[in-house]
Scaffold this motif. Structure first.
Motif, mmCIF file in Angstrom:
data_model
loop_
_atom_site.group_PDB
_atom_site.id
_atom_site.type_symbol
_atom_site.label_atom_id
_atom_site.label_comp_id
_atom_site.label_asym_id
_atom_site.label_seq_id
_atom_site.Cartn_x
_atom_site.Cartn_y
_atom_site.Cartn_z
ATOM 1 N N UNK A 161 -7.163 -12.821 -3.904
ATOM 2 C CA UNK A 161 -6.361 -11.588 -4.166
ATOM 3 C C UNK A 161 -5.004 -11.465 -4.016
ATOM 4 N N UNK A 162 -4.977 -12.305 -3.009
ATOM 5 C CA UNK A 162 -2.808 -11.656 -2.811
ATOM 6 C C UNK A 162 -2.115 -12.767 -3.610
ATOM 7 N N UNK A 178 -5.585 -3.187 2.018
ATOM 8 C CA UNK A 178 -7.104 -4.342 1.624
ATOM 9 C C UNK A 178 -8.230 -4.020 2.478
ATOM 10 N N UNK A 179 -8.590 -3.986 1.329
ATOM 11 C CA UNK A 179 -10.249 -3.518 1.388
ATOM 12 C C UNK A 179 -11.179 -3.996 1.340
ATOM 13 N N UNK A 256 -11.368 -6.677 -1.757
ATOM 14 C CA UNK A 256 -9.867 -5.878 -3.118
ATOM 15 C C UNK A 256 -8.325 -5.746 -1.574
ATOM 16 N N UNK A 257 -7.553 -6.083 -2.844
ATOM 17 C CA UNK A 257 -6.256 -5.419 -2.521
ATOM 18 C C UNK A 257 -5.618 -4.389 -3.280
ATOM 19 N N UNK A 258 -5.157 -3.967 -2.916
ATOM 20 C CA UNK A 258 -4.632 -2.590 -3.448
ATOM 21 C C UNK A 258 -3.210 -2.645 -3.180
ATOM 22 N N UNK A 259 -2.657 -2.754 -4.675
ATOM 23 C CA UNK A 259 -1.025 -2.667 -4.735
ATOM 24 C C UNK A 259 -0.584 -1.377 -5.034
ATOM 25 N N UNK A 264 -5.949 -2.488 -7.986
ATOM 26 C CA UNK A 264 -6.779 -2.836 -7.518
ATOM 27 C C UNK A 264 -7.031 -4.664 -7.578
ATOM 28 N N UNK A 265 -6.869 -6.091 -6.901
ATOM 29 C CA UNK A 265 -7.778 -7.060 -7.632
ATOM 30 C C UNK A 265 -9.158 -6.933 -6.504
#
Ligand code: NAD
Ligand code: MG
Length: 393
Positions: A161-162, A178-179, A256-259, A264-265
């Motif tokens: 996801x990054x 980072x989740x 997940x990755x929060x931007x 959120x991807x």
């Protein structure tokens, strides 16, 4: 295509077997140089028949002898070595380009670190290596130009996801957080009293994943998530406050990755370790993994905050990360000892957290400049924890 030449450290374990399952799906793409195990002779012989490695390492001498005899009786010309040094030899051999690091516990550290120093492509399942020696390991990767691909499903999800060119700069990549998702384990809905009285059989019965016994107990205590928080800190150069944990009992969203823009991807899939394994093995290509397609129709996905009161191990890991130095190494070693004693039926489940807290109180703050310092802390923590558990059965 020239095949990738592979050493599988911990081939007889859950991750090792899933790795060889992926290898078998892609004839010609991978060549097995070495397989390693500890005591499981039958399984190793079976793997040798199927994969014809050049070398086998059994860390136990008696098991090595047994494998050697069995292979000779079958006419299989495979060199069998024994002992921990042989693990390092097969993870650094010049023929090898990829090393699956799937030994459980700090026992996997020397061979995994050696692979990093030798500049191999490292498929990293052995999270304990990063927990014990994160800075030293990441420095070794950077110095040698080794390639590091995470196998742990959460870190593999975050890696996916990054941005592909992410180099650890959160600001430059517009990453807020980072989740890490956690299933919550088999005791998610139990009371503190029921958790304290849980048996080994209950602890290893994970609702969504089939895993080795140690990581299954870690999942039940949420120590696995705690170790993964520390793992994420090193893999992605995250500050502790940039790593969040959310309980997601269905294990469909793997992390997940929060931007910065609110995006959120997430990476999703059927919970099956062959997905992250195949992703890392084929990288940057996507290859077939034998995993059933995700069917979301009619499925409910839920998310809740972790409860660090009923699951103190998660908090202990955050505390050890904040303390830094030798604290994560102490945490890991105390956990390994306490989990082994719990699995033997010698101590109750809640003794795990208590003995880790005891080890941290006594040993955190010790020297942590060199690998020897950290291994010394590991050793002391094992001693202190053994002694504590003998006094508090
Ligand atoms: P496992 O217990 O099924 O297998 C462990 C392997 O390590 C076996 O091959 C065993 O022979 C070998 N081993 C054990 N002690 C050893 C020693 N002292 N010296 C040399 N070899 C030794 O464990 P697993 O579930 O496959 O987990 C392996 C690693 O992968 C762990 O670090 C775990 O945290 C990580 N991991 C596992 C999963 C999973 O789904 N199983 C997911 C993410 C990360
Ligand atoms: Mg995981």
């Amino acid at each position: 295509m020239t095949p990738r030449v592979l050493t599988v450290l911990g081939a007889t374990g859950t991750i090792g077997m899933n790795t060889l399952d992926v290898v078998a799906r892609h004839p010609g793409r991978f060549e097995v140089f070495a397989l390693t195990g500890a005591t499981q002779v039958d399984r190793m012989v079976e793997q040798c028949r199927a994969h014809r490695p050049r070398v086998v390492v059994m860390s136990e001498q008696a098991a090595a002898r047994a494998v050697r005899e069995r292979l000779a009786a079958e006419g299989l010309k495979i060199e069998v070595r024994a002992g921990a040094d042989a693990l390092t030899e097969v993870s650094t051999a010049p023929e090898v380009d990829s090393v699956m690091a799937a030994i459980v516990g700090a026992a996997g550290l020397p061979a995994t670190l050696a692979a990093a120093r030798a500049g191999k492509r490292i498929l990293l399942a052995n999270k304990e290596t990063l927990v014990v020696s994160g800075q030293i390991f990441m420095d070794a990767v950077a110095a040698s130009g080794a390639e590091l691909l995470p196998i742990d499903s959460e870190h593999n999800a975050i890696f996916q996801a990054l941005p592909r060119d992410f180099r650890g700069d959160f600001q430059a990549a517009g990453v807020n957080a980072l989740w890490l998702t956690a299933s919550g384990g088999p005791f998610r809905t139990l009371s503190a009293e029921a958790i304290a009285a849980a048996t080994p059989a209950q602890a290893v019965a994970h609702p969504n994943w089939v895993m080795g016994r140690k990581i299954s107990v870690d999942s039940a205590s949420l120590m696995n998530k705690g170790l993964e928080v520390i793992e994420a800190r090193w893999l992605f150069n995250a500050r502790p406050d940039q790593i969040k944990v959310v309980v997601h009992p269905q294990s469909i969203v793997h992390s997940m990755v929060e931007y910065a823009d609110g995006s959120v991807i997430a990476q999703m899939g059927t919970p099956d370790m062959r997905t992250p394994i195949a992703y890392a093995m084929g990288f940057p290509e996507r290859i077939e993994a034998g995993v059933s397609a995700l069917d979301l129709m009619g499925r409910e996905l839920t998310f809740e905050a972790p409860d660090t009161t009923r699951f103190p191990c998660l908090q202990l890991a955050f505390d050890a990360l904040a303390a830094g130095g030798n604290a994560p190494a102490v945490l890991n070693a105390a956990n390994e000892v306490a989990v082994a004693r719990f699995l033997d039926g010698a101590v109750p489940f809640d003794a795990i957290a208590a003995s880790i807290a005891h080890a941290l109180d006594n040993l955190a703050g010790g020297a942590a400049d060199t690998l020897d310092d950290l291994l010394e802390s590991d050793c002391r923590a094992r001693y202190v924890t053994d002694e504590y558990l003998a006094r508090h059965p």
